[in-house]
Write an enzyme that holds these catalytic residues in place. Structure first.
Site, short mmCIF file in Angstrom:
data_model
loop_
_atom_site.label_atom_id
_atom_site.label_comp_id
_atom_site.label_asym_id
_atom_site.label_seq_id
_atom_site.Cartn_x
_atom_site.Cartn_y
_atom_site.Cartn_z
N LYS A 89 0.86 -1.19 0.14
CA LYS A 89 0.09 -0.07 0.06
C LYS A 89 1.04 1.33 -0.04
O LYS A 89 2.20 1.14 0.43
CB LYS A 89 -0.88 -0.06 1.10
N PHE B 112 -15.51 3.04 7.08
CA PHE B 112 -14.05 3.49 6.54
C PHE B 112 -13.92 3.48 5.02
O PHE B 112 -12.76 3.61 4.55
CB PHE B 112 -13.23 2.58 7.23
N ARG C 246 -2.67 -14.62 4.18
CA ARG C 246 -3.03 -13.95 5.35
C ARG C 246 -2.38 -14.26 6.64
O ARG C 246 -2.44 -13.34 7.42
CB ARG C 246 -4.51 -14.41 5.41
N THR D 116 -5.72 -7.31 10.64
CA THR D 116 -6.12 -6.07 9.98
C THR D 116 -5.48 -4.96 10.73
O THR D 116 -4.64 -4.31 10.37
CB THR D 116 -7.54 -5.85 9.65
N ARG E 251 2.34 -7.06 9.08
CA ARG E 251 1.57 -5.90 9.59
C ARG E 251 1.97 -5.68 11.05
O ARG E 251 1.95 -4.48 11.43
CB ARG E 251 0.11 -6.10 9.68
N ASN F 266 -1.82 -0.31 7.39
CA ASN F 266 -1.43 -1.40 7.60
C ASN F 266 -0.60 -2.06 6.54
O ASN F 266 -0.55 -3.28 6.35
CB ASN F 266 -2.54 -2.30 8.12
N HIS G 107 -2.25 -5.12 1.53
CA HIS G 107 -3.59 -6.04 1.49
C HIS G 107 -3.30 -7.44 0.90
O HIS G 107 -2.42 -7.70 0.15
CB HIS G 107 -4.53 -5.41 0.12
N GLU H 61 -9.44 -10.72 -7.67
CA GLU H 61 -8.42 -9.67 -7.25
C GLU H 61 -7.34 -9.54 -8.18
O GLU H 61 -6.67 -8.72 -8.65
CB GLU H 61 -8.11 -9.83 -5.84
P1 DAT Z 1 -8.28 -6.69 5.57
O1 DAT Z 1 -7.50 -5.94 4.87
O2 DAT Z 1 -7.69 -7.37 6.75
O3 DAT Z 1 -8.92 -7.74 4.68
P2 DAT Z 1 -10.74 -5.40 5.69
O4 DAT Z 1 -11.12 -6.35 4.48
O5 DAT Z 1 -11.88 -5.70 7.00
O6 DAT Z 1 -9.24 -6.02 6.17
O7 DAT Z 1 -10.70 -3.99 5.49
C1 DAT Z 1 -9.97 -3.55 4.41
C2 DAT Z 1 -9.31 -2.40 4.68
O8 DAT Z 1 -10.06 -1.45 5.08
C3 DAT Z 1 -8.20 -2.95 5.67
O9 DAT Z 1 -6.84 -3.41 5.42
C4 DAT Z 1 -7.90 -1.30 6.31
C5 DAT Z 1 -9.20 -0.65 6.10
N1 DAT Z 1 -9.98 -0.63 7.51
C6 DAT Z 1 -10.73 -1.96 8.21
N2 DAT Z 1 -11.40 -1.50 8.86
C7 DAT Z 1 -10.91 -0.10 9.38
C8 DAT Z 1 -11.34 0.66 10.28
N3 DAT Z 1 -11.93 0.42 11.21
N4 DAT Z 1 -10.95 2.00 10.22
C9 DAT Z 1 -10.12 2.53 9.20
N5 DAT Z 1 -9.57 1.53 8.28
C10 DAT Z 1 -10.27 0.14 8.21
MG MG Z 2 -10.28 -7.79 3.36
#
Ligand code: DAT
Ligand code: MG
Length: 139
Positions: free
Chosen positions: A9, A57, A85, A91, A102, A112, A115, A126
């Site tokens: 990212k 978000f 993962r 996350t 992470r 973080n 992705h 994807e």
């Molecule tokens: P992941 O990337 O672990 O699959 P996710 O799919 O729930 O997590 O969310 C996608 C992205 O969105 C994540 O990498 C960071 C952002 N994100 C998730 N929850 C968030 C939050 N509560 N506040 C800010 N950003 C968030």
């Molecule tokens: Mg995700």
């Protein structure tokens, strides 16, 4: 061999962590079979993250992913989506297991560093979002 999508990212690219993260994943047993650097616009970021549309978000996430260059890569390994993962960690970097990407390099739940496709959210979609079949190599 299974495949999955990795994104380094904008926060990690700006902090000069591309090589560090790729070495971590190479050492963990992943092979890179496609890779490129690009700067996504908001339309592309919004389409990639459409699964999160409506979440609080979402707008932040789309702005963030289009805030600078990213590196996208297709990685292969046995059980690649699940394994990536695990190596990437939770996350929220504060909740990610010690030694995960992470945990080591993430600074907040949003910033973080990487992705990784979720195994149950169509990793092949994807991969195909960023790469044509001719850009993915078997070697
Ligand atoms: P992941 O990337 O672990 O699959 P996710 O799919 O729930 O997590 O969310 C996608 C992205 O969105 C994540 O990498 C960071 C952002 N994100 C998730 N929850 C968030 C939050 N509560 N506040 C800010 N950003 C968030
Ligand atoms: Mg995700």
């Amino acid at each position: 061999m299974d495949r999955t999508l990795l994104i380094i990212k904008p926060d990690a690219v700006k902090r000069n962590l591309i090589g560090t993260i790729l070495k971590h994943l190479g050492d963990a047993g992943f092979k890179i079979i496609a890779m490129k650097m690009l700067w996504p616009d908001k339309e592309m970021g919004g389409a990639f993250y459409e699964i999160h549309k409506g979440k609080d978000f979402y707008d932040w996430l789309v702005n963030f992913i289009s805030s600078g260059p990213i590196v996208v890569a297709c990685l292969t390994a046995p059980d690649a989506p699940k394994k990536l993962r695990e190596v990437v960690g939770a996350t929220d970097p504060k909740k990610a297991a010690p030694g995960t990407v992470r945990n080591l390099y993430g600074t907040s739940v949003g910033e973080n560093v990487v992705h990784a496709s979720a195994p149950d959210e169509n990793p092949e979609r994807e991969v195909a979002f960023f790469f044509t079949d001719r850009e993915i190599f078997t070697y």
